[in-house]
Design a protein around this motif. Structure first.
Motif, PDB file in Angstrom:
ATOM      1  N   VAL A   1       0.932  -1.212   0.094  1.00 29.65           N
ATOM      2  CA  VAL A   1       0.002  -0.052  -0.016  1.00 29.65           C
ATOM      3  C   VAL A   1       0.829   1.479  -0.075  1.00 29.65           C
ATOM      4  CG1 VAL A   1      -1.802   1.088   1.201  1.00 29.65           C
ATOM      5  CG2 VAL A   1      -1.699  -1.241   1.274  1.00 29.65           C
ATOM      6  N   ALA A   2       0.539   2.152  -0.794  1.00 27.91           N
ATOM      7  CA  ALA A   2       1.220   3.547  -0.889  1.00 27.91           C
ATOM      8  C   ALA A   2       0.142   4.526  -0.748  1.00 27.91           C
ATOM      9  CB  ALA A   2       1.813   3.624  -2.148  1.00 27.91           C
ATOM     10  N   VAL A   3       0.603   5.558   0.182  1.00 26.20           N
ATOM     11  CA  VAL A   3      -0.478   6.626   0.430  1.00 26.20           C
ATOM     12  C   VAL A   3       0.153   7.932   0.413  1.00 26.20           C
ATOM     13  CG1 VAL A   3      -1.411   7.947   2.571  1.00 26.20           C
ATOM     14  CG2 VAL A   3      -1.135   5.563   2.496  1.00 26.20           C
ATOM     15  N   LEU A   4      -0.536   8.802  -0.318  1.00 25.02           N
ATOM     16  CA  LEU A   4       0.076  10.166  -0.628  1.00 25.02           C
ATOM     17  C   LEU A   4      -0.960  11.221  -0.166  1.00 25.02           C
ATOM     18  CD1 LEU A   4       1.952  12.071  -1.917  1.00 25.02           C
ATOM     19  CD2 LEU A   4       0.613  11.909  -4.101  1.00 25.02           C
TER      20      LEU A   4
ATOM     21  N   PRO B   1       6.605  13.191  -3.375  1.00 22.17           N
ATOM     22  CA  PRO B   1       6.858  14.294  -2.607  1.00 22.17           C
ATOM     23  C   PRO B   1       6.711  14.510  -1.242  1.00 22.17           C
ATOM     24  CG  PRO B   1       5.179  15.021  -4.144  1.00 22.17           C
ATOM     25  CD  PRO B   1       5.438  13.397  -4.344  1.00 22.17           C
ATOM     26  N   ILE B   2       7.343  15.310  -0.539  1.00 22.00           N
ATOM     27  CA  ILE B   2       7.021  15.560   0.788  1.00 22.00           C
ATOM     28  C   ILE B   2       6.936  17.084   1.232  1.00 22.00           C
ATOM     29  CG2 ILE B   2       7.574  15.257   3.353  1.00 22.00           C
ATOM     30  CD1 ILE B   2       8.922  12.526   2.946  1.00 22.00           C
ATOM     31  N   PHE B   3       5.818  17.635   1.567  1.00 20.31           N
ATOM     32  CA  PHE B   3       5.948  19.082   1.976  1.00 20.31           C
ATOM     33  C   PHE B   3       5.931  19.177   3.511  1.00 20.31           C
ATOM     34  CE2 PHE B   3       4.008  23.214   2.629  1.00 20.31           C
ATOM     35  CZ  PHE B   3       4.281  23.784   1.554  1.00 20.31           C
ATOM     36  N   ASP B   4       6.918  19.828   3.858  1.00 18.42           N
ATOM     37  CA  ASP B   4       7.152  20.251   5.236  1.00 18.42           C
ATOM     38  C   ASP B   4       6.715  21.718   5.545  1.00 18.42           C
ATOM     39  OD1 ASP B   4       8.295  20.616   7.850  1.00 18.42           O
ATOM     40  OD2 ASP B   4      10.143  19.989   7.244  1.00 18.42           O
ATOM     41  N   LYS B   5       5.497  21.542   6.682  1.00 16.12           N
ATOM     42  CA  LYS B   5       4.768  22.794   6.726  1.00 16.12           C
ATOM     43  C   LYS B   5       5.506  23.466   7.788  1.00 16.12           C
ATOM     44  CE  LYS B   5       0.422  20.242   5.909  1.00 16.12           C
ATOM     45  NZ  LYS B   5      -0.879  19.657   6.250  1.00 16.12           N
ATOM     46  N   SER B   6       6.518  23.021   8.238  1.00 13.48           N
ATOM     47  CA  SER B   6       7.175  23.898   9.492  1.00 13.48           C
ATOM     48  C   SER B   6       8.272  24.744   8.947  1.00 13.48           C
ATOM     49  CB  SER B   6       7.850  22.788  10.507  1.00 13.48           C
ATOM     50  OG  SER B   6       8.950  22.399   9.758  1.00 13.48           O
ATOM     51  N   LEU B   7       8.593  24.810   7.611  1.00 14.08           N
ATOM     52  CA  LEU B   7       9.837  25.595   7.008  1.00 14.08           C
ATOM     53  C   LEU B   7       9.110  26.916   6.694  1.00 14.08           C
ATOM     54  CD1 LEU B   7      11.204  23.288   4.546  1.00 14.08           C
ATOM     55  CD2 LEU B   7      12.113  23.674   6.619  1.00 14.08           C
TER      56      LEU B   7
ATOM     57  N   GLY C   1      -7.112  13.690   1.622  1.00  8.51           N
ATOM     58  CA  GLY C   1      -7.061  15.212   1.657  1.00  8.51           C
ATOM     59  C   GLY C   1      -8.368  15.698   1.732  1.00  8.51           C
ATOM     60  N   TRP C   2      -8.405  16.922   2.583  1.00 14.24           N
ATOM     61  CA  TRP C   2      -9.700  17.530   2.875  1.00 14.24           C
ATOM     62  C   TRP C   2     -10.754  17.887   1.558  1.00 14.24           C
ATOM     63  CZ3 TRP C   2     -11.945  22.337   1.831  1.00 14.24           C
ATOM     64  CH2 TRP C   2     -11.066  23.141   0.996  1.00 14.24           C
ATOM     65  N   CYS C   3     -10.117  18.138   0.560  1.00 10.98           N
ATOM     66  CA  CYS C   3     -10.798  18.490  -0.839  1.00 10.98           C
ATOM     67  C   CYS C   3     -10.772  17.504  -1.794  1.00 10.98           C
ATOM     68  CB  CYS C   3     -10.142  19.895  -1.541  1.00 10.98           C
ATOM     69  SG  CYS C   3      -8.443  20.039  -2.013  1.00 10.98           S
ATOM     70  N   VAL C   4     -10.175  16.235  -1.623  1.00 12.44           N
ATOM     71  CA  VAL C   4     -10.156  15.172  -2.491  1.00 12.44           C
ATOM     72  C   VAL C   4     -11.691  14.893  -2.948  1.00 12.44           C
ATOM     73  CG1 VAL C   4      -9.633  12.730  -3.064  1.00 12.44           C
ATOM     74  CG2 VAL C   4      -7.917  13.915  -1.663  1.00 12.44           C
TER      75      VAL C   4
END
Length: 312
Positions: free
Chosen positions: A68-71, A130-136, A161-164
């Motif tokens: 299983v892969a999750v994005l 990809p990975i998006f780091d929200k702390s940057l 996601g919230w808007c998928v």
């Protein structure tokens, strides 16, 4: 896995995915079956990421042992520079001031990735998500230079996601909803003082590019609160989530007022586009989503307890 640690909602979610996977494989012709693509949608604070992680564990461990892969759709955000440029191009639209809304994601990156994942089982190559780091950048976030590697074969791919599954809709429907108070938020959220109609219409236009993403999905799981308070409960859930985090990190995080402002930005998306999950394109085309007939609604209560499930 101990059932005492598994949220009750995970069982029907797992059964749904397994049933959809069986049907998916039965329809496939060829030596290598493509992954089953599953969309998972739920509002902020509902626990969608938490439930998705448990679903992942349940599918990938005995007796199922699936790959299983999750994005998360959050990992498809534009880079920090891209988000800043978008905000400059729409200086009056606060919905596009920072990440979160349709329009703040890298559409071409998503198109390329989803196409490659569809074909991943026919090739020996690994693929980097990809990975998006929200702390940057002081919480504004940025995409990391290196992501998460997945390798074939992949049995199930989950996009959460919230808007998928949110679809663009007709201008006439947006105008109709614009003149109505938001259910359950009459005393705490004034839509017209928060955004302009042209801001909502811009998001509607941006959503047109996401339809190609949604067209890849074979099955769907929607996590939602009681119909009696579909929007009000989002504030409660998200505030509890913030309090929980602050209690464990020494108090770092948003104030209650900041949490309300955070959720406020997402309410227009639910009001105008949220029913796309069930209805698809509400325009002259009348195009239903691909997952109709393979959709599961998981209704949870005030304390995120499982209330009921239904198919759509």
């Amino acid at each position: 896995m101990s059932t005492t640690l598994r949220p009750p909602a995970v069982r029907p979610m797992t059964e749904h995915v397994l049933c959809c996977l069986k049907n998916h494989r039965s329809r496939f012709v060829g030596p290598r079956c493509s992954p089953l693509f599953v969309g998972v949608q739920g509002p902020q604070g509902s626990g969608k990421t938490f439930l998705t992680s448990h679903l992942h564990k349940q599918l990938s461990t005995s007796p199922h042992l699936l790959s299983v892969a999750v994005l998360s759709i959050d990992d498809l955000y534009l880079t920090h520079d891209g988000l800043a440029s978008l905000a400059r191009d729409h200086p009056q639209n606060q919905l596009l001031r920072g990440r979160g809304q349709p329009g703040t994601h890298d559409i071409e990156l998503g198109n390329t990735l989803l196409e490659k994942i569809k074909k991943i089982n026919g090739k020996p190559d690994e693929l980097e998500l990809p990975i998006f780091d929200k702390s940057l950048f002081g919480g504004e976030g940025d995409r990391l230079p290196h992501g998460k590697v997945i390798r074939p074969p992949i049995d199930v791919f989950i996009l959460e996601g919230w808007c998928v599954g949110f679809y663009p809709t007709s201008v006439s429907l947006i105008k109709e909803r614009w003149d109505k108070p938001v259910q359950g938020l009459e005393d705490r959220f004034d839509l017209k003082s928060f955004v302009r109609m042209e801001d909502v219409l811009t998001i509607n236009d941006q959503l047109k590019a996401y339809v190609k993403w949604w067209d890849t999905l074979d099955a769907f799981i929607q996590i939602k609160g009681p119909s009696s308070c579909p929007y009000e409960i989002i504030y409660k859930w998200r505030l509890e989530q913030e309090h929980y985090m602050k209690a464990r990190n020494g108090g770092k995080g948003m104030t209650d007022e900041q949490v309300k402002a955070f959720v406020d930005r997402y309410i227009p998306g639910y009001v105008f586009f949220g029913d796309g999950v069930n209805n698809g394109l509400l325009d002259t085309e009348g195009k239903p989503p691909r997952w109709i007939g393979s959709g599961l609604v998981v209704t949870i209560g005030q304390d995120r307890e499982l209330i009921e499930t239904s198919k759509f």
